[in-house]
Write a protein that holds these residues in place. Structure first.
Motif, PDB file in Angstrom:
ATOM      1  N   GLU A 173     -20.216 -11.090   0.796  1.00  0.00           N
ATOM      2  CA  GLU A 173     -19.561 -10.408  -0.651  1.00  0.00           C
ATOM      3  C   GLU A 173     -18.202 -10.015  -0.094  1.00  0.00           C
ATOM      4  N   TRP A 174     -17.228  -9.909  -1.057  1.00  0.00           N
ATOM      5  CA  TRP A 174     -15.952  -9.216  -0.988  1.00  0.00           C
ATOM      6  C   TRP A 174     -16.103  -7.798  -1.516  1.00  0.00           C
ATOM      7  N   ALA A 175     -15.608  -6.831  -0.607  1.00  0.00           N
ATOM      8  CA  ALA A 175     -15.502  -5.384  -1.000  1.00  0.00           C
ATOM      9  C   ALA A 175     -14.235  -4.778  -1.028  1.00  0.00           C
ATOM     10  N   SER A 176     -13.708  -4.018  -2.246  1.00  0.00           N
ATOM     11  CA  SER A 176     -12.576  -3.408  -2.352  1.00  0.00           C
ATOM     12  C   SER A 176     -12.107  -2.247  -1.682  1.00  0.00           C
ATOM     13  N   GLY A 177     -10.938  -2.013  -0.916  1.00  0.00           N
ATOM     14  CA  GLY A 177     -10.642  -0.973   0.054  1.00  0.00           C
ATOM     15  C   GLY A 177      -9.288  -0.470  -0.354  1.00  0.00           C
ATOM     16  N   LEU A 178      -8.837   0.831  -0.142  1.00  0.00           N
ATOM     17  CA  LEU A 178      -7.618   1.102  -0.083  1.00  0.00           C
ATOM     18  C   LEU A 178      -7.270   2.086   1.030  1.00  0.00           C
ATOM     19  N   LEU A 179      -6.065   1.384   1.716  1.00  0.00           N
ATOM     20  CA  LEU A 179      -5.532   2.060   3.041  1.00  0.00           C
ATOM     21  C   LEU A 179      -4.539   3.130   2.798  1.00  0.00           C
ATOM     22  N   HIS A 180      -4.220   3.928   3.536  1.00  0.00           N
ATOM     23  CA  HIS A 180      -3.181   4.809   3.413  1.00  0.00           C
ATOM     24  C   HIS A 180      -2.564   4.999   4.566  1.00  0.00           C
ATOM     25  N   TRP A 181      -1.512   4.515   4.816  1.00  0.00           N
ATOM     26  CA  TRP A 181      -0.615   4.741   6.122  1.00  0.00           C
ATOM     27  C   TRP A 181      -0.217   5.955   6.526  1.00  0.00           C
ATOM     28  N   GLY A 182       0.421   6.673   5.595  1.00  0.00           N
ATOM     29  CA  GLY A 182       0.989   7.938   5.895  1.00  0.00           C
ATOM     30  C   GLY A 182       2.404   7.894   6.265  1.00  0.00           C
ATOM     31  N   VAL A 183       3.157   6.677   6.007  1.00  0.00           N
ATOM     32  CA  VAL A 183       4.620   6.291   6.161  1.00  0.00           C
ATOM     33  C   VAL A 183       4.799   5.232   5.198  1.00  0.00           C
TER      34      VAL A 183
END
Length: 319
Positions: A173-183
């Motif tokens: 299955e596909w799963a959603s996510g959120l990334l935060h670079w910091g820049v």
């Protein structure tokens, strides 16, 4: 026959014998018995076997036929063999968008689907539809740990991060996510960052010099390495204790009869101080310790004009 007595071999002796066999024979022997399958899957035996080499390549532009589609080949006992992708029914209607350790990631805009192919075993798998627009797709696969893979799709860019969808072969299955670079994201796109898919965390790593189109990041001997071509030589950097240091500079002035712009960096050896380079028609290795060049393989006459895009070195794995 009455005087013949069966000698029981220990696992250690059997492993030593198995390491002398061709890789194709090892594949076949996994089906002999559960004991043999266990032995051939043993980490000790895999570490004693030579690394497998595979890669994606294409032919230069042809005025009559146009640009050839990327193709796949691997190094066997008979040399660098072209692997036909005709077993994959969507080969002509889809494009290779990424590849990792012998697995290929295809995408068909006609059908709106991703496909993962194993060209050596001639197997393929269709992923569920993503259902979102996609800006960047990455295939992640490490055969040393498990026979599983992930496909990471960046579906939206944020000011300092990204929205992603991750497909796991374990869950299907596909799963959603959120990334935060910091820049700022526009900086991250031209720099380098590491993403931990388990914890959905990012680590930004400053490179030792300005990013170039032919720069390459890889892992060797447990440390992160970076290579760059400044037009005169190829520099090899290593990251240790959060600090980059110049490990070696490879000059071709007297060693390779090709101009430097014709020499491309391909890969780091995962364990040894060896790097792999491409010069027209052949793959060569360079030992950073004794400064020795060796020819790994030469393309045959039918592949002499081919251009190697990317290659991988990975251990023997039964999957």
């Amino acid at each position: 026959m009455e005087n013949f007595s069966t000698v029981s071999l220990t696992d250690d002796i059997l492993i030593e014998i198995l390491t002398k066999l061709p890789l194709k024979s090892l594949f076949r022997l996994t089906s002999v018995s559960k004991q043999w399958q266990r032995l051939i899957s043993d980490r000790y035996l895999r570490n004693k076997l030579p690394l497998m080499l595979s890669g994606v390549y294409h032919f230069p532009h042809n005025a009559k036929t146009g640009v050839e589609k990327p193709r796949f080949a691997w190094l066997s006992e008979n040399g660098f063999e072209d692997m036909s992708l005709s077993f994959f029914p969507f080969n002509l209607s889809s494009t290779i968008i990424d590849c990792c350790h012998g697995l290929l990631l295809f995408y068909s805009s006609l059908h709106g689907r991703f496909y993962v192919c194993n060209p050596i075993l001639k197997k393929w798998f269709q992923l569920p539809k993503l259902g979102k627009s996609n800006h960047l797709s990455i295939l992640a696969f490490d055969p040393r740990h498990a026979a599983r893979y992930r496909v990471v799709c960046f579906t939206g860019w944020l000011a300092q991060g990204a929205e992603i969808e991750i497909y796991s072969s374990e869950t299907g299955e596909w799963a959603s996510g959120l990334l935060h670079w910091g820049v700022d994201t526009d900086r991250i796109l031209y720099g380098n960052s590491g993403i931990n898919l388990e914890g959905m965390s990012c680590q930004q790593i400053e490179l030792p010099e300005m990013v170039k189109h032919d720069g390459c990041v890889g892992k060797s001997g447990g440390l992160l390495h970076y290579s760059s071509n400044n037009g005169k030589q190829i520099n090899i950097w290593t990251l240790n204790s959060s600090k980059w240091s110049l490990k070696h500079s490879i000059s071709f002035q007297f060693t390779v009869e090709e101009p430097l712009e014709m020499v491309n960096f391909l890969a780091f050896h995962p364990e040894l101080d060896i790097v792999y380079l491409w010069v027209p028609g052949k793959v060569i290795s360079y030992n950073l310790m004794n400064k020795r060049f060796d020819v790994v393989c030469e393309f045959g006459l039918e592949l002499k004009d081919a251009y190697l895009i990317q290659m991988w070195l990975h251990p023997f794995f039964s999957c």
